[in-house]
Scaffold this motif. Structure first.
Motif, short mmCIF file in Angstrom:
data_model
loop_
_atom_site.label_atom_id
_atom_site.label_comp_id
_atom_site.label_asym_id
_atom_site.label_seq_id
_atom_site.Cartn_x
_atom_site.Cartn_y
_atom_site.Cartn_z
N GLN A 218 0.83 -1.21 0.00
CA GLN A 218 0.00 0.00 0.00
C GLN A 218 0.86 1.26 0.00
N TYR A 219 1.96 1.21 0.81
CA TYR A 219 2.86 2.38 0.86
C TYR A 219 3.44 2.64 -0.53
N LYS B 271 2.34 1.84 -3.49
CA LYS B 271 1.34 2.34 -4.44
C LYS B 271 1.04 3.82 -4.17
N SER B 272 0.87 4.12 -2.90
CA SER B 272 0.52 5.49 -2.54
C SER B 272 1.68 6.46 -2.81
N GLU C 129 1.78 7.30 -6.44
CA GLU C 129 0.71 8.25 -6.79
C GLU C 129 1.08 9.67 -6.37
N GLN C 130 1.62 9.78 -5.14
CA GLN C 130 1.99 11.11 -4.64
C GLN C 130 3.15 11.69 -5.45
N ASP D 222 -1.44 7.22 3.90
CA ASP D 222 -1.54 8.46 3.11
C ASP D 222 -0.55 9.51 3.58
N SER E 151 3.09 8.46 3.04
CA SER E 151 3.43 8.46 1.61
C SER E 151 3.60 9.88 1.11
N ARG E 152 2.71 10.77 1.57
CA ARG E 152 2.81 12.17 1.14
C ARG E 152 4.13 12.77 1.60
#
Ligand code: ADP
Length: 613
Positions: free
Chosen positions: A46-47, A49-50, A53-54, A275, A278-279
């Motif tokens: 999940q990390y 992927k996120s 995206e970021q 989220d 990751s951001r």
């Protein structure tokens, strides 16, 4: 000259194009992502992927991203590491990446162990790694870290706050080297709860065996999910298979520390936010790609985000929302009946409201009608009374005549009695007879007065059972003298049966009197050879019928439609209210009235009233 200009133009265009492609090449950045176990191991999948995206969102450059998985992290064996480093080196020979991102503790440990051989000049960011799992002292100046801080005691306290009866917490954890490190760390935090709750560990078992245990836990148990990358028998679990399997069989609620596991199976609590981390990682990565010194870009370790919970799990385990820590967020709330059928409910409510409005409107209307009916009845009664007063005027001679007769007889009888009393031995029997006559005449006189009074009495509309034949008879008695005085003979033919109707006797009597007086008036209008008013009653189906006919001139055919209208009259002194009142009274009694001309001349009025039985 012209030729030279052309050559210069071509040169200028080609120089421009060269500059553009050089700029584009400069603007593209290459990033290598190193995964701890594989691309799809939770929570790092999940990390990854996120973060991608970021990065796509924040990077001003075009990014070329390579993913590599550190499969060796699954086993306690460092041997393949050197070969893996050589492989990465060969893959990027002569063209090193601009940034390396390692995700998770095993990847972080791997890059730290191999930093000298692994693109030493390339900046690196170690992310999604717990601060205890980073060797901070041995970070190179080219390394940046986005570390997280686990707070297992807070996770356990939350379980006890939500479910105070909890007696044991089963920690589900795998047996890979990384997971075994954490087994020891969690154990230390669990020791803080000694005497409050018992901790159970099954990491020596296969995951299948752990599932069996978790399917039959005693009441007041909770499960704390840490990791299940590789179990004690060496089987690796990718994706969310393991957590899903546990959720399917577990007979106790499952809690965790990272929202990479949240969304279906886990109750929730204070957890790391994929989220948020990751951001932060993407921001750090972009800064490093922009040329900042990695050693200067080392944010503080990120703790748990505010608690969040899965509404479905709260329902399943009967956890009241009032027990949740303040500021908690509840997600996946299933829509209630209101949310699901909002428009239908609104529509039905609107229909109900409209219906209620209509009903109350109709009720109001009905009430108004009733009031209006009562008012109109009162008016009729008042009008009828006025009409009766005028009738009494006409009846005066008749009444005087009716009173004179008994009064005259009384006087004669009294005088006779006086004479008899002067005798020496008066005839008692005869005297008795005379007194009886006087009493009868007196009763007759008082009967006339009673009828007169009742006609003029101001009474409300009173309903009672009435014998129609008798009522007509009394009315005829009242007008008899009028008929006599105007030389009209009054014939009455009642039907030989009881005609019971329901109504106000005074008003019905007024109907009869009005019709008879009209008939007498009509006869007197012309010099008729035969001067006769015939009154008869009969039964017509379920109705009692009263017919009043005369030998007058009849009704003008053109007037037949109007004679019941108020103020219609053909008489010089007429008011034109008699028939209008008659019709109103008859209809108020549920009956009807009609007028017609007789073939032999004269008019016929027929009144029909419903019979009671
Ligand atoms: P009024 O007697 O004051 O005229 P009514 O309403 O009683 O008022 O009668 C209305 C009219 O109906 C009378 O003027 C008369 O023209 C007509 N009418 C009523 N009864 C008869 C009847 N028996 N024969 C002929 N005409 C009649």
């Amino acid at each position: 000259m012209r030729r030279q200009v052309c050559v210069l133009a071509v040169l200028a265009v080609s120089m421009c194009m060269f500059n553009l492609s050089a700029a584009f090449a400069r603007e593209a950045k290459r990033v290598v992502i190193l995964h701890s176990f594989g691309r799809d191991f939770r929570p790092w999948g999940q990390y990854a992927k996120s973060i991608r995206e970021q990065l796509d969102r924040l990077s001003p450059w075009h990014l070329e991203i390579q993913d590599h998985s550190l499969v060796s992290a699954r086993f306690p064996n460092d041997n393949p590491e050197a070969a893996f480093v050589a492989y990465l080196d060969a893959l990027n020979a002569g063209h090193p990446p601009d940034l390396i991102v390692s995700i998770g503790a095993p990847a972080a440990n791997f890059v730290q162990r191999n930093r000298t051989n692994l693109f030493p000049g390339v900046p690196m960011v170690l992310t999604a790694v717990e601060r205890r799992r980073v060797d901070l002292a041995n970070l190179s100046p080219q390394d940046s870290v986005v570390a997280v801080a686990h707070d297992f005691p807070r996770s356990f306290s939350t379980i006890l706050e939500l479910l105070p009866a909890t007696k044991r917490i089963v920690v589900v954890n795998g047996a890979s080297p990384n997971e075994l490190v954490w087994r020891r760390e969690i154990q230390k935090d669990a020791d803080l709860f000694q005497g409050k709750v018992e901790f159970l560990w099954y990491d020596g078992m296969s995951f299948g065996a752990i599932l069996q245990v978790c399917a039959a836990l005693p009441p007041d148990s909770a499960i704390f999910w840490h990791l299940m990358n590789v179990d004690a028998t060496g089987v690796a679990y990718e994706g969310d298979r393991a957590l899903q399997a546990l959720h399917e069989v577990a007979n106790a609620p499952i809690f965790s520390y990272d929202d990479g596991f949240f969304g279906q199976e886990v109750v929730g609590g204070p957890m790391h936010s994929v989220d948020e981390i990751s951001r932060l990682t993407a921001t750090v990565a972009v800064r490093l790609l922009g040329g900042e010194e990695p050693a200067q870009v080392r944010p503080a370790a990120v703790g748990f985000a505010p608690a969040k919970f899965d509404w479905r799990q709260l329902q399943r385990w009967g956890i009241a929302e009032s027990r949740l820590p303040p500021g908690s967020e509840v997600l996946f709330r299933e829509p209630g009946v209101w949310e699901r059928y909002r428009s239908q409910i609104l529509m039905i409510a609107a229909v109900f409201l409209v219906q209620a409005g209509l009903i109350s409107g109709l009720l109001h209307e009905r009430r108004r009608r009733r009031v209006a009916e009562i008012e109109s009845r009162q008016r009729i009664a008042e009008l009828a009374r006025a009409n009766r007063y005028s009738a009494v005027g006409e009846l005066t001679s008749s009444i005087a005549h009716e009173l004179n007769q008994p009064l005259g007889s009384i006087l004669t009888n009294a005088e006779t009695a006086e004479l008899l009393l002067q005798a020496a031995s008066p005839d008692i029997t005869e005297l008795r007879q005379i007194v009886a006559d006087i009493r009868r005449d007196d009763q007759r006189a008082s009967e006339v007065i009673r009828r007169l009074r009742s006609m003029l009495k101001k009474t409300p509309f009173e309903v009672e059972e009435i014998g129609l034949n008798h009522l007509v008879r009394e009315a005829i008695d009242l007008v008899q003298a009028v008929a006599d005085g105007r030389r009209v003979s009054l014939m009455y033919q009642p039907v030989l049966m009881n005609l019971l109707v329901r109504g106000d006797p005074i008003q019905l009597q007024q109907v009869v009197i009005n019709l008879i007086i009209n008939a007498i008036d009509a006869i007197c209008e012309v010099e008729a050879a035969k001067r006769e008013v015939s009154v008869m009653t009969l039964r017509n189906g379920n109705e009692a019928e009263l017919r009043i006919s005369d030998t007058g001139p009849g009704i003008n055919v053109s007037d037949l439609a109007n004679i019941f209208d108020p103020f219609f009259t053909t008489k010089p002194q007429g008011m034109g209210m008699g028939l209008a009142i008659v019709k109103t009274i008859v209809e108020a009694h549920g009956g009807s009235i009609s007028a017609a001309n007789l073939p032999a001349g004269g008019a016929l009025f027929a009144v029909r009233l419903p019979i009671i039985s």
